[in-house]
Design a protein around this motif. Structure first.
Motif, mmCIF file in Angstrom:
data_model
loop_
_atom_site.group_PDB
_atom_site.id
_atom_site.type_symbol
_atom_site.label_atom_id
_atom_site.label_comp_id
_atom_site.label_asym_id
_atom_site.label_seq_id
_atom_site.Cartn_x
_atom_site.Cartn_y
_atom_site.Cartn_z
ATOM 1 N N MET A 214 -21.434 3.225 7.151
ATOM 2 C CA MET A 214 -22.802 2.819 7.429
ATOM 3 C C MET A 214 -23.414 2.139 6.215
ATOM 4 O O MET A 214 -23.242 2.582 5.083
ATOM 5 C CB MET A 214 -23.628 4.049 7.811
ATOM 6 N N ASP A 215 -24.122 1.056 6.455
ATOM 7 C CA ASP A 215 -24.865 0.359 5.412
ATOM 8 C C ASP A 215 -26.328 0.723 5.598
ATOM 9 O O ASP A 215 -26.977 0.261 6.529
ATOM 10 C CB ASP A 215 -24.659 -1.150 5.543
ATOM 11 N N ARG A 216 -26.863 1.579 4.721
ATOM 12 C CA ARG A 216 -28.194 2.146 4.938
ATOM 13 C C ARG A 216 -29.028 2.089 3.669
ATOM 14 O O ARG A 216 -28.528 2.249 2.565
ATOM 15 C CB ARG A 216 -28.061 3.608 5.394
ATOM 16 N N ASP A 217 -30.326 1.870 3.856
ATOM 17 C CA ASP A 217 -31.276 1.976 2.756
ATOM 18 C C ASP A 217 -31.284 3.430 2.284
ATOM 19 O O ASP A 217 -31.560 4.336 3.066
ATOM 20 C CB ASP A 217 -32.669 1.575 3.252
ATOM 21 N N PRO A 218 -30.969 3.699 1.001
ATOM 22 C CA PRO A 218 -30.903 5.092 0.536
ATOM 23 C C PRO A 218 -32.225 5.835 0.641
ATOM 24 O O PRO A 218 -32.248 7.057 0.614
ATOM 25 C CB PRO A 218 -30.454 4.947 -0.927
ATOM 26 N N LYS A 219 -33.354 5.111 0.780
ATOM 27 C CA LYS A 219 -34.654 5.759 0.894
ATOM 28 C C LYS A 219 -34.965 6.170 2.332
ATOM 29 O O LYS A 219 -35.966 6.822 2.591
ATOM 30 C CB LYS A 219 -35.756 4.823 0.390
ATOM 31 N N SER A 220 -34.114 5.760 3.268
ATOM 32 C CA SER A 220 -34.382 6.012 4.676
ATOM 33 C C SER A 220 -33.382 6.994 5.243
ATOM 34 O O SER A 220 -32.221 7.016 4.856
ATOM 35 C CB SER A 220 -34.311 4.698 5.467
ATOM 36 N N THR A 221 -33.838 7.831 6.186
ATOM 37 C CA THR A 221 -32.928 8.715 6.903
ATOM 38 C C THR A 221 -32.458 8.086 8.204
ATOM 39 O O THR A 221 -31.668 8.671 8.927
ATOM 40 C CB THR A 221 -33.604 10.061 7.218
ATOM 41 N N ASN A 222 -32.951 6.889 8.522
ATOM 42 C CA ASN A 222 -32.481 6.183 9.707
ATOM 43 C C ASN A 222 -31.121 5.561 9.435
ATOM 44 O O ASN A 222 -30.822 5.145 8.319
ATOM 45 C CB ASN A 222 -33.461 5.073 10.107
ATOM 46 N N TYR A 223 -30.307 5.494 10.461
ATOM 47 C CA TYR A 223 -29.003 4.884 10.314
ATOM 48 C C TYR A 223 -29.135 3.372 10.227
ATOM 49 O O TYR A 223 -29.931 2.751 10.928
ATOM 50 C CB TYR A 223 -28.103 5.261 11.487
ATOM 51 N N GLY A 224 -28.326 2.768 9.349
ATOM 52 C CA GLY A 224 -28.320 1.327 9.215
ATOM 53 C C GLY A 224 -27.268 0.715 10.121
ATOM 54 O O GLY A 224 -26.899 1.267 11.148
ATOM 55 N N MET A 225 -26.757 -0.434 9.711
ATOM 56 C CA MET A 225 -25.744 -1.128 10.496
ATOM 57 C C MET A 225 -24.352 -0.760 9.999
ATOM 58 O O MET A 225 -24.154 -0.475 8.819
ATOM 59 C CB MET A 225 -25.948 -2.634 10.383
ATOM 60 N N PRO A 226 -23.354 -0.784 10.900
ATOM 61 C CA PRO A 226 -21.976 -0.557 10.453
ATOM 62 C C PRO A 226 -21.529 -1.655 9.496
ATOM 63 O O PRO A 226 -21.921 -2.816 9.624
ATOM 64 C CB PRO A 226 -21.177 -0.605 11.762
ATOM 65 N N LYS A 227 -20.696 -1.285 8.536
ATOM 66 C CA LYS A 227 -20.162 -2.260 7.591
ATOM 67 C C LYS A 227 -18.975 -3.023 8.165
ATOM 68 O O LYS A 227 -18.569 -4.038 7.602
ATOM 69 C CB LYS A 227 -19.733 -1.552 6.306
ATOM 70 N N ASN A 228 -18.408 -2.526 9.257
ATOM 71 C CA ASN A 228 -17.185 -3.114 9.792
ATOM 72 C C ASN A 228 -17.417 -3.754 11.152
ATOM 73 O O ASN A 228 -18.142 -3.211 11.985
ATOM 74 C CB ASN A 228 -16.093 -2.044 9.920
#
Length: 378
Positions: A214-228
């Motif tokens: 997962m590619d996620r903003d470290p300040k957020s607990t929401n899931y980001g986009m997959p890296k793959n």
């Protein structure tokens, strides 16, 4: 994502109010007490598109936000576009179901989608709902000082669900990698090129899944986009290195035209490594000798995990189990990544014998039996 000006302004004023014993933030002209129904979560029901409204940050009791409640079902896509009076800088934020209010100290933990182009109120976003519930759409004046009229257009579309096929080995050598092969297709079984694919894992028997790529903003607990992403044929290979019994599953991440699909969980079990028992070629009946070997992963020193089994050879060539002893675990200086298992024992009568070492399965590995060691008792 820009954090709205009001959030940090309220925090600053709260400090001042506490220092000077001001009884209410509203006395300082800050819209801390959100009174109107559309000023805070959950908001008023989102009217039919198009929607027109006003924000005014130029007067006392400033109107920074208009909040609309919108019900979304799983895999429904909300699309929103906004325009507004020239010179304004209005933004859009979508807050997930269960968000407490707009004044939370960690808004990035609740905002699931946003559009915040700097210096303009021309905004748009789309969001495929991963959870059924009531979301809150916030139209906000980012600077908190503008006055203007905005216009929203929006729609909700039910997204088709993609297909997903996953293959992976049931077991893997301890310390080795297991390849997860994923094939993503659309709702007509046609491969989805460049599909975003998430790989998730959880310990066997656990409940919470962890997203691995997962590619996620470290300040957020929401899931980001997959890296793959899948290749041109909708395929993706991802290698995992389990250190205990672990379930894995692949998830086709939603796109603008396709919903979200979860693959079936698959259990992958690391195989313990247990070496062939070491013992003399020839021993004498009822005289003690040592049987030893190595075990990986490392086990607790002093424990008795390995079972050593002894079989005698019959005249017809078959083998009969005669006894089992428990070996003790020791630290190995020669092989520090292994556990040394060892036990002194004896055999009761003459003949040909076979020794097998066995380690039971646990939460970190499957059971494993060693290769056989043969010896003669005189």
């Amino acid at each position: 994502m820009r954090v709205k000006r009001r959030t940090w302004l309220i925090m600053a004023v709260a400090v001042v109010a506490a220092a000077f014993a001001v009884p209410a933030l509203a006395q300082l002209g800050v819209n801390a007490q959100l009174s109107a129904a559309d000023d805070d979560i959950p908001g008023v029901v989102l009217p039919a598109s198009p929607v027109t409204g006003d924000l005014d940050g130029t007067v006392a009791g400033r109107d920074y936000d208009d909040v609309y409640a919108v019900r979304l079902n799983y895999n429904e896509r909300l699309s929103v576009q906004m325009s507004a009076t020239a010179g304004t800088d209005f933004d859009l934020q979508l807050w997930r179901p269960g968000s407490p209010n707009l004044l939370v100290s960690n808004p990035l933990s609740y905002i699931v989608q946003a559009s915040s182009n700097e210096g303009t109120s021309t905004e748009e976003f789309w969001y495929p709902a991963s959870t059924t519930g009531t979301y809150s759409l916030d139209v906000l004046d980012w600077a908190g000082t503008a006055k203007g009229t905005y216009r929203l257009t929006w729609d909700i579309v039910k997204l088709p669900e993609p297909g997903i096929a996953t293959t992976m080995p049931a077991t893997v050598k301890w310390g080795g990698g297991a390849k997860i092969e994923v094939l993503a297709t659309d709702d007509h079984a046609v491969p989805l090129p460049q599909a975003s694919i998430m790989i998730a894992s959880r310990p066997y028997g656990g409940s919470a899944w962890t997203y691995l790529n997962m590619d996620r903003d470290p300040k957020s607990t929401n899931y980001g986009m997959p890296k793959n992403k899948a290749d041109a044929l909708g395929a993706l290979t991802y290698t995992v290195y389990p250190t205990r019994l672990t379930e894995y599953r692949a998830i086709v991440w939603p796109s603008h035209d396709m919903g979200k699909t979860y693959g079936a969980p698959t259990l992958v079990s690391p195989r313990a490594t247990i070496t062939t028992p070491k013992a003399p070629d020839v021993v004498y009946g009822k005289r003690s000798f040592t049987v030893s070997g190595y075990l990986m992963p490392k086990h607790k020193k002093g424990a008795t995990d390995v079972k050593i089994r002894f079989y005698s050879k019959n005249k017809d060539g078959s083998w009969t189990w005669r006894k089992t002893v428990m070996a003790t675990n020791y630290t190995s200086t020669a092989h520090p990544t292994y556990t040394l298992y060892s036990r002194k024992t004896y055999l009761p009568f003459k003949g040909s014998w076979k020794i097998l070492a066995y380690i039971p399965g646990d939460t970190t590995h499957t059971e494993r039996t060693s290769a056989a060691r043969y010896l003669t008792v005189k």
